[in-house]
Design an enzyme around this catalytic site. Structure first.
Site, PDB file in Angstrom:
ATOM      1  CG  ASP A  44      10.683  -7.130 -57.664  1.00  0.00           C
ATOM      2  OD1 ASP A  44      10.120  -6.708 -56.645  1.00  0.00           O
ATOM      3  OD2 ASP A  44      10.734  -6.474 -58.731  1.00  0.00           O
ATOM      4  CE1 TYR A  49       9.158  -3.755 -63.754  1.00  0.00           C
ATOM      5  CE2 TYR A  49       9.653  -5.838 -62.692  1.00  0.00           C
ATOM      6  CZ  TYR A  49       9.676  -4.461 -62.688  1.00  0.00           C
ATOM      7  OH  TYR A  49      10.231  -3.806 -61.619  1.00  0.00           O
ATOM      8  CE  LYS A  74       8.128  -4.011 -58.123  1.00  0.00           C
ATOM      9  NZ  LYS A  74       8.746  -4.805 -59.200  1.00  0.00           N
ATOM     10  CG  HIS A 107       5.588  -0.224 -60.574  1.00  0.00           C
ATOM     11  ND1 HIS A 107       5.559  -1.247 -61.487  1.00  0.00           N
ATOM     12  CD2 HIS A 107       6.885   0.126 -60.448  1.00  0.00           C
ATOM     13  CE1 HIS A 107       6.797  -1.508 -61.897  1.00  0.00           C
ATOM     14  NE2 HIS A 107       7.617  -0.686 -61.283  1.00  0.00           N
ATOM     15  CG  LEU A 189      24.051  -5.242 -59.689  1.00  0.00           C
ATOM     16  CD1 LEU A 189      24.068  -6.408 -60.667  1.00  0.00           C
ATOM     17  CD2 LEU A 189      25.152  -5.398 -58.646  1.00  0.00           C
ATOM     18  CB  ILE A 228      15.357  -7.397 -56.427  1.00  0.00           C
ATOM     19  CG1 ILE A 228      15.065  -5.879 -56.433  1.00  0.00           C
ATOM     20  CG2 ILE A 228      14.539  -8.089 -55.355  1.00  0.00           C
ATOM     21  CD1 ILE A 228      13.677  -5.522 -56.956  1.00  0.00           C
ATOM     22  CE  LYS A 230      17.850  -8.009 -67.028  1.00  0.00           C
ATOM     23  NZ  LYS A 230      18.803  -7.633 -68.099  1.00  0.00           N
ATOM     24  CB  SER A 231      21.617 -11.207 -64.302  1.00  0.00           C
ATOM     25  OG  SER A 231      22.367 -11.687 -65.406  1.00  0.00           O
ATOM     26  NE  ARG A 236      25.898 -10.650 -66.994  1.00  0.00           N
ATOM     27  CZ  ARG A 236      26.294 -10.949 -68.233  1.00  0.00           C
ATOM     28  NH1 ARG A 236      27.519 -11.363 -68.459  1.00  0.00           N
ATOM     29  NH2 ARG A 236      25.466 -10.821 -69.252  1.00  0.00           N
ATOM     30  CG  ASN A 240      24.361 -10.959 -59.740  1.00  0.00           C
ATOM     31  OD1 ASN A 240      25.554 -10.690 -59.792  1.00  0.00           O
ATOM     32  ND2 ASN A 240      23.489 -10.543 -60.659  1.00  0.00           N
TER      33      ASN A 240
HETATM   34  P1  A2P Z   1      22.687  -9.020 -67.808  1.00  0.00           P
HETATM   35  O1  A2P Z   1      21.192  -9.199 -67.701  1.00  0.00           O
HETATM   36  O2  A2P Z   1      23.191  -9.190 -69.210  1.00  0.00           O
HETATM   37  O3  A2P Z   1      23.443  -9.856 -66.798  1.00  0.00           O
HETATM   38  P2  A2P Z   1      20.365  -3.694 -61.979  1.00  0.00           P
HETATM   39  O4  A2P Z   1      19.872  -4.900 -61.260  1.00  0.00           O
HETATM   40  O5  A2P Z   1      21.129  -2.737 -61.127  1.00  0.00           O
HETATM   41  O6  A2P Z   1      19.281  -2.980 -62.773  1.00  0.00           O
HETATM   42  O7  A2P Z   1      21.470  -4.186 -63.053  1.00  0.00           O
HETATM   43  C1  A2P Z   1      21.084  -4.983 -64.126  1.00  0.00           C
HETATM   44  C2  A2P Z   1      22.107  -4.836 -65.218  1.00  0.00           C
HETATM   45  O8  A2P Z   1      23.382  -5.271 -64.752  1.00  0.00           O
HETATM   46  C3  A2P Z   1      21.797  -5.664 -66.419  1.00  0.00           C
HETATM   47  O9  A2P Z   1      22.191  -4.946 -67.557  1.00  0.00           O
HETATM   48  C4  A2P Z   1      22.649  -6.923 -66.224  1.00  0.00           C
HETATM   49  O10 A2P Z   1      23.013  -7.471 -67.466  1.00  0.00           O
HETATM   50  C5  A2P Z   1      23.847  -6.388 -65.503  1.00  0.00           C
HETATM   51  N1  A2P Z   1      24.393  -7.365 -64.551  1.00  0.00           N
HETATM   52  C6  A2P Z   1      23.706  -8.151 -63.700  1.00  0.00           C
HETATM   53  N2  A2P Z   1      24.521  -8.898 -62.951  1.00  0.00           N
HETATM   54  C7  A2P Z   1      25.778  -8.563 -63.331  1.00  0.00           C
HETATM   55  C8  A2P Z   1      27.069  -8.994 -62.924  1.00  0.00           C
HETATM   56  N3  A2P Z   1      27.205  -9.908 -61.978  1.00  0.00           N
HETATM   57  N4  A2P Z   1      28.136  -8.453 -63.548  1.00  0.00           N
HETATM   58  C9  A2P Z   1      27.996  -7.529 -64.526  1.00  0.00           C
HETATM   59  N5  A2P Z   1      26.797  -7.073 -64.939  1.00  0.00           N
HETATM   60  C10 A2P Z   1      25.697  -7.581 -64.357  1.00  0.00           C
END
Ligand code: A2P
Length: 276
Positions: A44, A49, A74, A107, A189, A228, A230-231, A236, A240
């Site tokens: 996504d 972005y 988007k 968007h 998250l 979706i 994000k990491s 991580r 996920n």
């Molecule tokens: P990072 O990119 O350093 O992993 P969302 O998808 O709700 O917007 O959340 C994204 C945020 O959560 C990012 O700051 C990401 O940091 C962090 N994040 C993503 N996966 C995890 C995880 N498994 N555990 C802790 N934090 C996570």
């Protein structure tokens, strides 16, 4: 293998995808390739972005066949309107290096600009031309959806909205269900802020021998949502995706139900975009 949900036009969409919001373009090729190698099949992105190029490069680098992938992008606020959206779509495809996308979304509704009906007409044309396999919206409020349904022909396949255990969006989810619109959660998250430290979430995670992020993602999946996370971090990104070997029980789901605070972390669709 990530299960799929069938959209209202028959297209299958993976229930868990990889979100690239806030990942710089020059890092995105590598994180997308990592995600696809780990087993994600849905990505996504969005014009705003600034990482559609990196997304496209990551897809190419992964070697995963295009027909196995589900790619979402988007149209940004400043490109709303019929002609501008068609141009913006061409530019997105170009940056992605693809001939079609799987889902193209508006968007933000930007209600005060009153252009989303014209924008939607452009998405209907893109769909009819086979350049996106499905079309949908993001951040539409109930009144925006009702108006779109009343004034246009194609029912959106998806409404992608802010949704996490502290902002559960029950009213919108019910409206979506009545119209066979899939609910897709952004910031599932809670942007990695306090949610993952909430004692009830930590307790459910301990009980299952999982991480807080994994039980939160499991909650989205068991609600029937598309999500979706994000990491930018490879471990991580993989963590996920490891959310298919266990199930939350009714006690866990009740604990999650009690976390709703009805409070957004992100922009409010009633006002956001009003300053372009
Ligand atoms: P990072 O990119 O350093 O992993 P969302 O998808 O709700 O917007 O959340 C994204 C945020 O959560 C990012 O700051 C990401 O940091 C962090 N994040 C993503 N996966 C995890 C995880 N498994 N555990 C802790 N934090 C996570």
């Amino acid at each position: 293998q990530v299960p799929s949900i069938t959209l209202n036009n028959g297209v299958a969409m993976p229930q868990l995808g990889y979100g690239v919001w806030q990942i710089p373009d020059d890092e995105t090729a590598s994180t997308v390739a990592t995600a696809l190698e780990a087993g994600y099949r849905s990505v996504d992105t969005a014009a705003v972005y600034g990482n559609e190029k990196g997304t496209g490069r990551g897809i190419a680098r992964s070697g995963v066949p295009r027909e196995e992938l589900f790619v979402t992008t988007k149209v940004w606020n400043s490109d709303q309107g019929y002609d501008a959206t068609l141009r913006a779509f061409d530019a997105s495809l170009d940056r992605l290096g693809l001939e079609h996308v799987d889902l193209y979304l508006i968007h933000w509704p930007m209600p005060s600009h009153d252009r989303y009906i014209d924008t939607w007409r452009a998405l209907e044309k893109i769909l009819a031309d086979g350049r996106s396999r499905a079309i949908g919206v993001c951040n539409f409020r109930p009144q925006d959806l009702e108006r779109l349904l009343a004034e246009t022909d194609v029912v959106p396949a998806v409404n992608q909205i802010e949704l996490h255990p502290q902002f559960q969006q029950a009213e919108l989810r019910a409206l979506h269900e009545r119209h066979s619109i899939v609910t897709e959660s952004w910031s599932p998250l809670g942007q990695g802020r306090g949610l993952l430290e909430v004692p009830a979430v930590v307790a459910v995670a301990r009980k299952h021998g999982r991480t807080p992020a994994q039980v939160v993602l499991r909650w989205h999946l068991q609600l029937g949502l598309v999500t979706i996370p994000k990491s930018a971090n490879p471990s991580r990104i993989r963590e996920n995706l490891e959310v298919f070997g266990f199930e939350l029980d009714t006690e866990d789901l009740a604990a999650f139900a009690a976390l709703d605070e009805g409070r957004r972390l992100g922009f409010d669709p009633s006002t956001f975009g009003g300053t372009i």
